[in-house]
Design a protein around this motif. Structure first.
Motif, PDB file in Angstrom:
ATOM      1  N   GLY A  66      44.554  71.127  48.803  1.00 10.82           N
ATOM      2  CA  GLY A  66      43.654  70.397  49.693  1.00 10.82           C
ATOM      3  C   GLY A  66      44.177  70.386  51.113  1.00 10.82           C
ATOM      4  N   ALA A  67      43.260  70.398  52.069  1.00 12.36           N
ATOM      5  CA  ALA A  67      43.596  70.287  53.492  1.00 12.36           C
ATOM      6  C   ALA A  67      42.874  69.073  54.047  1.00 12.36           C
ATOM      7  CB  ALA A  67      43.174  71.535  54.242  1.00 12.36           C
ATOM      8  N   ARG A  68      43.619  68.230  54.753  1.00 15.29           N
ATOM      9  CA  ARG A  68      43.048  67.000  55.323  1.00 15.29           C
ATOM     10  C   ARG A  68      42.798  67.236  56.813  1.00 15.29           C
ATOM     11  NH1 ARG A  68      43.554  61.899  52.790  1.00 15.29           N
ATOM     12  NH2 ARG A  68      43.009  60.193  54.165  1.00 15.29           N
ATOM     13  N   PHE A  69      41.533  67.129  57.209  1.00 18.10           N
ATOM     14  CA  PHE A  69      41.121  67.292  58.603  1.00 18.10           C
ATOM     15  C   PHE A  69      40.882  65.903  59.190  1.00 18.10           C
ATOM     16  CE2 PHE A  69      39.881  71.167  56.435  1.00 18.10           C
ATOM     17  CZ  PHE A  69      40.246  72.172  57.329  1.00 18.10           C
ATOM     18  N   GLY A  70      41.728  65.499  60.118  1.00 12.41           N
ATOM     19  CA  GLY A  70      41.571  64.205  60.760  1.00 12.41           C
ATOM     20  C   GLY A  70      40.663  64.297  61.972  1.00 12.41           C
ATOM     21  N   TYR A  71      39.953  63.235  62.257  1.00 19.48           N
ATOM     22  CA  TYR A  71      39.097  63.193  63.444  1.00 19.48           C
ATOM     23  C   TYR A  71      39.084  61.787  64.024  1.00 19.48           C
ATOM     24  CZ  TYR A  71      35.432  61.152  60.489  1.00 19.48           C
ATOM     25  OH  TYR A  71      34.717  60.342  59.647  1.00 19.48           O
ATOM     26  N   LYS A  72      38.675  61.712  65.276  1.00 21.55           N
ATOM     27  CA  LYS A  72      38.617  60.441  66.000  1.00 21.55           C
ATOM     28  C   LYS A  72      37.229  60.277  66.596  1.00 21.55           C
ATOM     29  CE  LYS A  72      40.956  57.925  69.716  1.00 21.55           C
ATOM     30  NZ  LYS A  72      42.044  57.982  70.708  1.00 21.55           N
ATOM     31  N   ASN A  73      36.738  59.052  66.627  1.00 23.45           N
ATOM     32  CA  ASN A  73      35.461  58.764  67.271  1.00 23.45           C
ATOM     33  C   ASN A  73      35.712  58.577  68.767  1.00 23.45           C
ATOM     34  OD1 ASN A  73      33.012  57.885  68.208  1.00 23.45           O
ATOM     35  ND2 ASN A  73      32.897  56.081  66.902  1.00 23.45           N
ATOM     36  N   ASN A  74      35.368  59.591  69.547  1.00 24.35           N
ATOM     37  CA  ASN A  74      35.544  59.531  71.000  1.00 24.35           C
ATOM     38  C   ASN A  74      34.255  59.172  71.730  1.00 24.35           C
ATOM     39  OD1 ASN A  74      38.267  60.010  71.125  1.00 24.35           O
ATOM     40  ND2 ASN A  74      38.047  62.221  71.278  1.00 24.35           N
ATOM     41  N   GLY A  75      33.283  58.654  71.005  1.00 22.30           N
ATOM     42  CA  GLY A  75      32.006  58.300  71.622  1.00 22.30           C
ATOM     43  C   GLY A  75      31.917  56.815  71.933  1.00 22.30           C
ATOM     44  N   GLU A  76      30.736  56.427  72.391  1.00 22.47           N
ATOM     45  CA  GLU A  76      30.471  55.039  72.787  1.00 22.47           C
ATOM     46  C   GLU A  76      29.933  54.194  71.634  1.00 22.47           C
ATOM     47  OE1 GLU A  76      30.215  53.816  76.274  1.00 22.47           O
ATOM     48  OE2 GLU A  76      31.381  55.551  76.911  1.00 22.47           O
ATOM     49  N   GLY A  77      29.362  54.848  70.613  1.00 20.79           N
ATOM     50  CA  GLY A  77      28.762  54.104  69.505  1.00 20.79           C
ATOM     51  C   GLY A  77      29.485  54.367  68.204  1.00 20.79           C
ATOM     52  N   LEU A  78      28.853  53.929  67.112  1.00 21.39           N
ATOM     53  CA  LEU A  78      29.413  54.140  65.783  1.00 21.39           C
ATOM     54  C   LEU A  78      29.346  55.614  65.401  1.00 21.39           C
ATOM     55  CD1 LEU A  78      27.763  51.168  63.866  1.00 21.39           C
ATOM     56  CD2 LEU A  78      30.126  51.329  64.636  1.00 21.39           C
ATOM     57  N   LEU A  79      30.232  56.013  64.494  1.00 20.33           N
ATOM     58  CA  LEU A  79      30.253  57.388  63.984  1.00 20.33           C
ATOM     59  C   LEU A  79      30.371  57.311  62.469  1.00 20.33           C
ATOM     60  CD1 LEU A  79      30.397  60.440  64.648  1.00 20.33           C
ATOM     61  CD2 LEU A  79      32.888  60.188  64.645  1.00 20.33           C
ATOM     62  N   VAL A  92      35.371  71.297  47.078  1.00 21.13           N
ATOM     63  CA  VAL A  92      34.754  69.976  47.146  1.00 21.13           C
ATOM     64  C   VAL A  92      35.345  69.237  48.338  1.00 21.13           C
ATOM     65  CG1 VAL A  92      34.256  69.803  44.679  1.00 21.13           C
ATOM     66  CG2 VAL A  92      36.422  68.953  45.559  1.00 21.13           C
ATOM     67  N   ALA A  93      34.677  68.181  48.761  1.00 23.15           N
ATOM     68  CA  ALA A  93      35.158  67.422  49.910  1.00 23.15           C
ATOM     69  C   ALA A  93      35.149  65.929  49.610  1.00 23.15           C
ATOM     70  CB  ALA A  93      34.300  67.711  51.132  1.00 23.15           C
ATOM     71  N   GLU A  94      36.173  65.255  50.104  1.00 22.64           N
ATOM     72  CA  GLU A  94      36.246  63.800  50.097  1.00 22.64           C
ATOM     73  C   GLU A  94      36.343  63.390  51.555  1.00 22.64           C
ATOM     74  OE1 GLU A  94      39.576  62.699  47.688  1.00 22.64           O
ATOM     75  OE2 GLU A  94      38.722  63.593  45.883  1.00 22.64           O
ATOM     76  N   TYR A  95      35.781  62.225  51.906  1.00 20.90           N
ATOM     77  CA  TYR A  95      35.756  61.858  53.319  1.00 20.90           C
ATOM     78  C   TYR A  95      35.639  60.358  53.514  1.00 20.90           C
ATOM     79  CZ  TYR A  95      30.757  62.027  52.219  1.00 20.90           C
ATOM     80  OH  TYR A  95      29.533  61.849  51.633  1.00 20.90           O
ATOM     81  N   SER A  96      35.939  59.932  54.746  1.00 19.03           N
ATOM     82  CA  SER A  96      35.790  58.533  55.136  1.00 19.03           C
ATOM     83  C   SER A  96      34.312  58.182  55.076  1.00 19.03           C
ATOM     84  CB  SER A  96      36.279  58.311  56.569  1.00 19.03           C
ATOM     85  OG  SER A  96      37.614  58.712  56.713  1.00 19.03           O
ATOM     86  N   GLU A  97      33.978  57.120  54.364  1.00 20.19           N
ATOM     87  CA  GLU A  97      32.572  56.770  54.180  1.00 20.19           C
ATOM     88  C   GLU A  97      32.108  55.628  55.067  1.00 20.19           C
ATOM     89  OE1 GLU A  97      31.311  56.485  50.114  1.00 20.19           O
ATOM     90  OE2 GLU A  97      32.621  58.125  49.521  1.00 20.19           O
ATOM     91  N   LYS A  98      33.026  54.881  55.648  1.00 22.92           N
ATOM     92  CA  LYS A  98      32.604  53.730  56.464  1.00 22.92           C
ATOM     93  C   LYS A  98      32.331  54.175  57.900  1.00 22.92           C
ATOM     94  CE  LYS A  98      37.135  52.133  57.977  1.00 22.92           C
ATOM     95  NZ  LYS A  98      36.967  51.967  59.395  1.00 22.92           N
ATOM     96  N   PRO A  99      31.440  53.481  58.594  1.00 19.61           N
ATOM     97  CA  PRO A  99      31.198  53.798  60.009  1.00 19.61           C
ATOM     98  C   PRO A  99      32.458  53.504  60.834  1.00 19.61           C
ATOM     99  CG  PRO A  99      29.460  52.383  59.143  1.00 19.61           C
ATOM    100  CD  PRO A  99      30.544  52.429  58.111  1.00 19.61           C
ATOM    101  N   LEU A 100      32.750  54.396  61.773  1.00 22.03           N
ATOM    102  CA  LEU A 100      33.920  54.224  62.637  1.00 22.03           C
ATOM    103  C   LEU A 100      33.505  53.688  63.997  1.00 22.03           C
ATOM    104  CD1 LEU A 100      35.831  57.570  61.965  1.00 22.03           C
ATOM    105  CD2 LEU A 100      36.137  55.365  60.827  1.00 22.03           C
ATOM    106  N   GLN A 101      34.222  52.695  64.462  1.00 21.58           N
ATOM    107  CA  GLN A 101      34.034  52.161  65.811  1.00 21.58           C
ATOM    108  C   GLN A 101      34.646  53.153  66.806  1.00 21.58           C
ATOM    109  OE1 GLN A 101      32.396  49.360  66.621  1.00 21.58           O
ATOM    110  NE2 GLN A 101      32.027  48.777  64.494  1.00 21.58           N
ATOM    111  N   PRO A 102      34.267  53.083  68.084  1.00 26.42           N
ATOM    112  CA  PRO A 102      34.902  53.936  69.084  1.00 26.42           C
ATOM    113  C   PRO A 102      36.431  53.783  69.036  1.00 26.42           C
ATOM    114  CG  PRO A 102      32.992  52.872  70.030  1.00 26.42           C
ATOM    115  CD  PRO A 102      33.197  52.264  68.662  1.00 26.42           C
ATOM    116  N   GLY A 103      37.129  54.918  69.028  1.00 20.46           N
ATOM    117  CA  GLY A 103      38.589  54.935  68.987  1.00 20.46           C
ATOM    118  C   GLY A 103      39.187  54.974  67.593  1.00 20.46           C
ATOM    119  N   GLU A 104      38.389  54.677  66.551  1.00 19.12           N
ATOM    120  CA  GLU A 104      38.911  54.702  65.186  1.00 19.12           C
ATOM    121  C   GLU A 104      38.979  56.130  64.665  1.00 19.12           C
ATOM    122  OE1 GLU A 104      37.904  50.447  63.141  1.00 19.12           O
ATOM    123  OE2 GLU A 104      36.331  51.968  62.999  1.00 19.12           O
ATOM    124  N   THR A 105      39.800  56.320  63.603  1.00 18.59           N
ATOM    125  CA  THR A 105      39.983  57.649  63.030  1.00 18.59           C
ATOM    126  C   THR A 105      39.500  57.696  61.590  1.00 18.59           C
ATOM    127  OG1 THR A 105      42.243  57.115  62.348  1.00 18.59           O
ATOM    128  CG2 THR A 105      41.968  58.172  64.510  1.00 18.59           C
TER     129      THR A 105
END
Length: 147
Positions: A66-79, A92-105
């Motif tokens: 498995g490879a884990r791809f990290g990302y950050k919410n660099n926008g103004e709203g939820l992601l 197959v893929a597993e991923y963060s399911e909750k909405p991210l606030q600006p700046g969260e990963t």
């Protein structure tokens, strides 16, 4: 008399079908209005991934990695990720399911099963974010050897 009974059943059945169709159409319209309104505006986040591809190098036949791809919410709203689509059943893929606030990963983990595969492999996962029209493409590479 037989004709009269068929006609007497047809009209109520037709009216019932029209009522069901009308209720279903009204529900679809309400859902489309709620999805296209304020809720979509709240999801104005912008994903910025640390990397878009990963090379596993040489793998043994049947190995699962498995490879884990990290990302950050660099926008103004939820992601928020709506869905992740992979290229075949070996990925197959597993991923963060909750909405991210600006700046969260968050993360997307792409898991590759090399069973049934040999030689050079390229697999892709398309990440669809709410409020974005085009997906982010994550790629994995591997060289699957013989057992």
């Amino acid at each position: 008399m037989v004709v009269k009974q068929k006609n007497s059943l047809f009209l109520p059945m037709f009216a019932l079908l029209l009522m069901i169709w009308g209720c279903n159409a009204a529900q679809k319209q309400e859902k489309a209005e709620s999805e296209g309104g304020e809720e979509t505006e709240a999801f104005g986040g912008n994903p910025e991934f640390e990397a878009l591809e990963h090379n596993f190098g040489k793998l043994s036949y049947g190995e699962e990695v498995g490879a884990r791809f990290g990302y950050k919410n660099n926008g103004e709203g939820l992601l928020m990720i709506e869905r992740v689509v992979t290229g075949c059943g070996c990925t197959v893929a597993e991923y963060s399911e909750k909405p991210l606030q600006p700046g969260e990963t968050g993360f997307v983990e792409v898991i590759f099963d090399s069973r049934g595969k040999r030689g050079s492999q390229f697999q892709e996962a398309r990440v669809f974010f709410r409020g974005h029209k085009t997906p982010v493409r994550l790629s994995i590479f591997a060289e699957v050897g013989k057992n």
